[in-house]
Design an enzyme around this catalytic site. Sequence first.
Site, PDB file in Angstrom:
ATOM      1  N   HIS A  57      18.003  12.557   2.702  1.00  7.78           N
ATOM      2  CA  HIS A  57      18.186  11.488   3.706  1.00  7.78           C
ATOM      3  C   HIS A  57      18.416  12.109   5.071  1.00  7.78           C
ATOM      4  CE1 HIS A  57      22.358  12.361   2.679  1.00  7.78           C
ATOM      5  NE2 HIS A  57      22.792  11.607   3.684  1.00  7.78           N
ATOM      6  N   HIS A  59      20.729  12.047   7.509  1.00  2.00           N
ATOM      7  CA  HIS A  59      21.976  12.406   8.198  1.00  2.00           C
ATOM      8  C   HIS A  59      21.987  13.875   8.627  1.00  2.00           C
ATOM      9  CE1 HIS A  59      24.290   8.745   6.408  1.00  2.00           C
ATOM     10  NE2 HIS A  59      23.637   8.450   7.515  1.00  2.00           N
ATOM     11  N   ASP A  61      24.161  16.171   8.650  1.00  2.00           N
ATOM     12  CA  ASP A  61      24.750  17.189   7.776  1.00  2.00           C
ATOM     13  C   ASP A  61      23.865  17.464   6.555  1.00  2.00           C
ATOM     14  OD1 ASP A  61      25.428  14.589   6.858  1.00  2.00           O
ATOM     15  OD2 ASP A  61      27.094  15.401   5.672  1.00  2.00           O
ATOM     16  N   HIS A  62      22.669  16.878   6.536  1.00  2.00           N
ATOM     17  CA  HIS A  62      21.672  17.170   5.494  1.00  2.00           C
ATOM     18  C   HIS A  62      20.360  17.688   6.081  1.00  2.00           C
ATOM     19  CE1 HIS A  62      23.926  15.345   2.058  1.00  2.00           C
ATOM     20  NE2 HIS A  62      24.565  14.842   3.089  1.00  2.00           N
ATOM     21  N   HIS A 115      23.074   4.124   1.071  1.00  6.92           N
ATOM     22  CA  HIS A 115      23.798   5.011   1.994  1.00  6.92           C
ATOM     23  C   HIS A 115      22.994   5.108   3.298  1.00  6.92           C
ATOM     24  CE1 HIS A 115      26.272   8.357   3.341  1.00  6.92           C
ATOM     25  NE2 HIS A 115      25.199   9.106   3.484  1.00  6.92           N
ATOM     26  N   ASP A 134      23.625  11.851  -1.073  1.00  3.52           N
ATOM     27  CA  ASP A 134      24.864  11.098  -0.857  1.00  3.52           C
ATOM     28  C   ASP A 134      24.812   9.724  -1.530  1.00  3.52           C
ATOM     29  OD1 ASP A 134      25.748  13.219   0.613  1.00  3.52           O
ATOM     30  OD2 ASP A 134      25.780  12.183   2.547  1.00  3.52           O
ATOM     31  N   HIS A 172      28.369  16.361  -1.455  1.00 10.50           N
ATOM     32  CA  HIS A 172      29.718  16.652  -0.926  1.00 10.50           C
ATOM     33  C   HIS A 172      30.741  16.908  -2.024  1.00 10.50           C
ATOM     34  CE1 HIS A 172      28.987  15.459   3.324  1.00 10.50           C
ATOM     35  NE2 HIS A 172      28.078  14.660   2.788  1.00 10.50           N
TER      36      HIS A 172
HETATM   37 FE   LIG Z   1      24.943  11.163   4.354  1.00 13.26          FE
END
Ligand SMILES: [Fe+2]
Length: 256
Positions: A57, A59, A61-62, A115, A134, A172
Amino acid sequence: MAKLEIHQFPCLSDNYGVLIHDSEQAVTASIDAPDARTVAAALEEKGWTLTHILTTHHHGDHTGGNAALKAETKCTIVGPRNEAAKIPGIDKQVGEGDTFTFGGHEVRVLDTPGHTAGHITYVFPGAKVAFAGDTLFAIGCGRVIEGNAQMMWQSLKKLMALPKDTTVYCGHEYTQANARFALTIEPDNAALQKRAKEVGQLRAAGRPTLPTTIGIELETNPFLRPHVAAIQKRLGMEGKPEWQIFGEIRERKNRS
Ligand SMILES: [Fe+2]
């Protein structure tokens, strides 16, 4: 069946990076790319050359490492069709029902939105492993940010239908907080009590609680258990639709 080697490592504050490697065909993928330097260091440690990034996805942090890793390695970036415009460097767009091969392995794509609107999960049926980003966490699930409870519940049901011995990697390390919350929803679940203890011991020793399995999650993850009578009773939601009970558990977690 070619062997799939998997290397998980901590990244950023509480993300996990994951590298997968098929030595027969000399291909290596990073599942998401939270941070280019940490992923590059893990590649060097293993002596593997990056050929793919499999993005779950959009985001940051990915995907934060996508551009730098692609510039350095010319890897192919695979990612979700339904949010392709938000995936830096995407080369190949995939979605529900698509299959492709990674080395000697078949990969099946599931749309698991909620998400984010386009979130996908990569399933390797031969190796019995799934990369859920996530969407699903150990004893938890992702926040419903771009979708709604009904959508997220449908996504989780797809993961619940995978074979119980499927190993699941997640984005995570949230397990300890998730376990504390889960015990407020289902305090009398003996399997959850036992697992919460084990999670506490692992974290105290600085060790990861992931990966998990579908079977373990079905037994201990309250987000996958809205059908359980004790949970329905505790929430005062006897006989309500499962997605509504899921939604209430998610709301309570947001407030916890
Ligand atoms: Fe995320």
